[in-house]
Design a protein around this motif. Structure first.
Motif, PDB file in Angstrom:
ATOM      1  N   PHE B 106      -2.066  25.220   0.013  1.00 59.27           N
ATOM      2  CA  PHE B 106      -3.041  26.186   0.199  1.00 59.27           C
ATOM      3  C   PHE B 106      -3.706  26.424  -1.163  1.00 59.27           C
ATOM      4  O   PHE B 106      -5.077  26.534  -0.942  1.00 59.27           O
ATOM      5  CB  PHE B 106      -2.317  27.551   0.647  1.00 59.27           C
ATOM      6  N   ARG B 124      -9.585  32.305   2.753  1.00 64.67           N
ATOM      7  CA  ARG B 124      -8.475  32.191   3.392  1.00 64.67           C
ATOM      8  C   ARG B 124      -8.229  31.433   4.758  1.00 64.67           C
ATOM      9  O   ARG B 124      -7.568  30.764   4.979  1.00 64.67           O
ATOM     10  CB  ARG B 124      -7.525  33.557   3.465  1.00 64.67           C
ATOM     11  N   ILE B 128      -6.898  27.556   5.857  1.00 57.41           N
ATOM     12  CA  ILE B 128      -5.666  27.570   6.763  1.00 57.41           C
ATOM     13  C   ILE B 128      -6.228  26.446   7.768  1.00 57.41           C
ATOM     14  O   ILE B 128      -5.443  25.731   8.469  1.00 57.41           O
ATOM     15  CB  ILE B 128      -5.208  28.924   7.173  1.00 57.41           C
ATOM     16  N   GLU B 129      -7.541  26.815   8.390  1.00 48.53           N
ATOM     17  CA  GLU B 129      -8.182  26.043   9.443  1.00 48.53           C
ATOM     18  C   GLU B 129      -8.117  24.656   9.012  1.00 48.53           C
ATOM     19  O   GLU B 129      -7.754  23.731   9.894  1.00 48.53           O
ATOM     20  CB  GLU B 129      -9.382  26.677   9.933  1.00 48.53           C
ATOM     21  N   LEU B 130      -8.524  24.545   7.936  1.00 47.09           N
ATOM     22  CA  LEU B 130      -8.812  23.044   7.307  1.00 47.09           C
ATOM     23  C   LEU B 130      -7.332  22.392   7.407  1.00 47.09           C
ATOM     24  O   LEU B 130      -7.273  21.232   7.826  1.00 47.09           O
ATOM     25  CB  LEU B 130      -9.480  22.965   5.940  1.00 47.09           C
ATOM     26  N   THR B 132      -4.610  23.225   8.829  1.00 48.33           N
ATOM     27  CA  THR B 132      -4.222  22.882  10.245  1.00 48.33           C
ATOM     28  C   THR B 132      -4.794  21.745  10.970  1.00 48.33           C
ATOM     29  O   THR B 132      -4.410  20.848  11.717  1.00 48.33           O
ATOM     30  CB  THR B 132      -4.335  24.179  11.007  1.00 48.33           C
ATOM     31  N   TRP B 133      -6.092  21.545  10.607  1.00 47.29           N
ATOM     32  CA  TRP B 133      -6.901  20.619  11.282  1.00 47.29           C
ATOM     33  C   TRP B 133      -6.413  19.027  10.798  1.00 47.29           C
ATOM     34  O   TRP B 133      -6.241  18.131  11.541  1.00 47.29           O
ATOM     35  CB  TRP B 133      -8.250  20.695  10.910  1.00 47.29           C
ATOM     36  N   ILE B 140       1.763  24.435   4.486  1.00 42.32           N
ATOM     37  CA  ILE B 140       0.664  25.149   3.857  1.00 42.32           C
ATOM     38  C   ILE B 140       1.218  25.490   2.448  1.00 42.32           C
ATOM     39  O   ILE B 140       0.589  25.522   1.266  1.00 42.32           O
ATOM     40  CB  ILE B 140       0.145  26.397   4.448  1.00 42.32           C
TER      41      ILE B 140
END
Lengths: 302, 246
Positions: B106, B124, B128-130, B132-133, B140
């Motif tokens: 992260f 933030r 997290i989205e990146l 996760t993608w 993380i």
């Protein structure tokens, strides 16, 4: 890019960008604490001597002594009465009193021992008086009148003692302040050296920061913040130890009851101790920041 | 792309030479340009100078001679204090990842936002989205020391994308990931390009290039030449051999 349906939990956040154990380690903290301790002792010495100078000056310049000599006790008593009369009518003098023979003998005990003085020895009489600063600045007329009216009388304003003591103490005070400044300069040098070493040790991290768009000022700020905490913590530890040691020394010197000033720490000196961590914290962050900015500009960092 | 063709170049290299240690000449008169929205594969065998060429663009190296212009700035005339602003417009996926081992995934991805002084709550969710993608939603809080090579590469990719750069330079971005993730990464880069981000992908893997219908900048003997997309049926191994032998 798809959006997340359920955001994962994140424990990490704004961890220090530079590793904790590299740039500023425990050893550097100890060095800062030791320097802060020495600075605290130097500062205490400065204030102790300063306080002593004020005490000596106040005691010695606030009084005069008239010594009355004679060939016999009767002559001394007669001259002493004359001296008392002159002194009591002089404006600017107060608490004029003849020192009792017992006290005068006690002053000689260190040289002659106790009980060795014959009762009929014509010991000089001592007349003491408190003097105003105005009169003390112009004692010559009084000195002349005593010489004229009271045979065997001499006025001592302690000037020679006072001047020598104050001058010696002034030099000691200067030395203490110089020591404090040198210790502070040493702390700044240590920080500069450590900051440069840390920069070299973390060159790869610095380059990554540059490559993702960090400015030199940002990097210097990150490092400077680290040293601010280090300087403050080390300074506080060292100053506290200096305060403890000073307290112990104060007890020792008070018990000795000597002529030298007590190595004590009063409230104002204790407050000055609080300046040490603030000074070292500020000095550390400024020194580190300047060192980092210069190094980043002169060395070949990406 | 027609509109883009009339726009000024985002990158313009003219007769660029790059010599290491005064002896080893890596680039010998390279010239090419890239406009906003362009996509280029930069191919050539290992050691051809692909990484060096990318370093010239993100100002990690400077040309021995010739002109390197990025976002309209001649890098030989650009003062050091202006480089951070320029670099913030470029997302770089380094071949060797260049992650910070003491930071979590992260924090590594968030690094470009932190150096820009952005508050954490502003980025933030994006970070997290990146993560996760790229398939690292469960990693993380992991540091690079416990991540595999492929995972590190994906963290590096996410870091390059997080600040929504105008230009992405990816140096062997699929070198350490499995074919499925490799294809996913390429699809992402193509999607970002479709949205207007210029992309240069340096690779020696011609199987990756084949069939993606994107122009190829071939680096050979220190000089780049522009080629059309490689047909899906082209013999990638022959191409690679030719490049390696040059």
């Amino acid at each position: 890019m798809s959006s997340t349906s359920e955001a994962p939990s994140v424990r990490s956040g704004n961890a220090p960008i530079l590793p904790e154990n590299g740039i500023s380690g425990f050893s550097l903290g100890v060095v800062i604490a030791v320097l802060a301790f020495l600075a605290g002792i130097a500062l205490t010495a400065f204030f102790a001597v300063d306080s002593a100078v004020r005490g000596w000056s106040g005691e010695l310049t606030g009084s005069i002594t008239v010594q009355v000599r004679g060939m016999s006790a009767a002559e001394i008593d007669s001259s002493t009465a004359s001296a008392l009369a002159v002194l009591q009518e002089t404006v600017g003098l107060s608490n004029v009193a003849v020192m009792p023979r017992g006290e005068a003998e006690a002053l000689l005990e260190p040289w002659l021992g106790s009980g060795n003085l014959p009762a009929d020895l014509p010991m000089p009489a001592l007349v003491t008086a408190d003097v105003t600063p105005e009169l003390r600045a112009a004692l010559d007329p009084l000195r002349a009148r005593l010489a004229e009216d009271v045979p065997g009388a001499s006025l001592n304003d302690h000037g020679a003692w006072t001047d020598q003591l104050v001058e010696a103490a002034r030099r000691m005070r200067g030395l203490a302040f110089l020591a404090f400044c040198l210790i502070t300069a040493a702390a700044a040098s240590v920080i500069v050296f450590a900051a440069r070493s840390g920069l070299a040790a973390h060159r790869n991290i610095i380059e990554v920061l540059h490559l993702v768009g960090a400015t030199d000022s940002f990097i210097a700020g990150q490092i400077g913040r680290r040293y601010l905490l280090l300087g403050f913590a080390g300074g506080a530890t060292g100053a506290f130890l200096a305060w403890v040691v000073t307290k112990v020394l104060a007890v020792v010197t008070t018990d000795a009851g000597g002529f030298l000033p007590a190595f004590s720490i009063d409230t104002s000196t204790a407050l000055w101790m609080l300046v040490i961590p603030l000074l070292l914290g500020t000095l550390s962050t400024v020194s580190a920041r300047i060192a980092v900015m210069r190094t980043l500009k002169t060395d070949k960092f990406v | 792309m027609d509109d883009a063709a009339t726009e000024p170049s985002m990158i313009d290299l003219q007769d660029v030479h790059l010599t290491y240690d005064g002896a080893r000449e890596v680039l010998r008169g390279t010239s090419f340009s890239l406009r906003p929205g362009d996509f280029r594969f930069l191919t050539g065998p290992s050691g051809a100078g692909k990484t060096s060429l990318l370093k010239l663009i993100y100002a990690a190296h400077f040309a021995t001679s010739g002109r390197v212009e990025v976002f309209g700035q001649d890098l030989s005339q650009t003062v050091a204090s202006a480089l951070p602003t320029l670099r913030r417009r470029i997302g770089v996926v380094f071949q060797e990842f260049r992650l910070l081992d003491h930071l979590t995934a992260f924090e590594n991805v968030a690094l470009p936002m932190r150096v820009m002084g952005q508050p954490q709550n502003s980025y933030r969710d994006d970070v997290i989205e990146l993560l996760t993608w790229v398939g690292l939603g469960h990693r993380i809080d992991a540091t690079p020391t416990v991540l595999s090579g492929g995972e590190k590469q994906r963290v590096a990719l996410a870091r390059a994308l997080v600040a929504k750069p105008d230009l992405i330079l990816a140096d062997e971005p699929t070198g350490n990931v499995d074919p499925v993730m490799g294809e996913k990464i390429m699809r992402l880069l193509l999607e970002l390009n479709r949205l207007g981000t210029a992309v240069i992908v340096a690779t020696h893997d011609l199987n990756l290039v084949r069939g993606l219908k994107q122009p190829i900048l071939r680096l050979k003997d220190g000089v780049t030449t522009l080629h059309g997309p490689m047909p899906a049926e082209a013999d990638a191994s022959a191409e690679a051999t030719e490049g390696a032998g040059s």
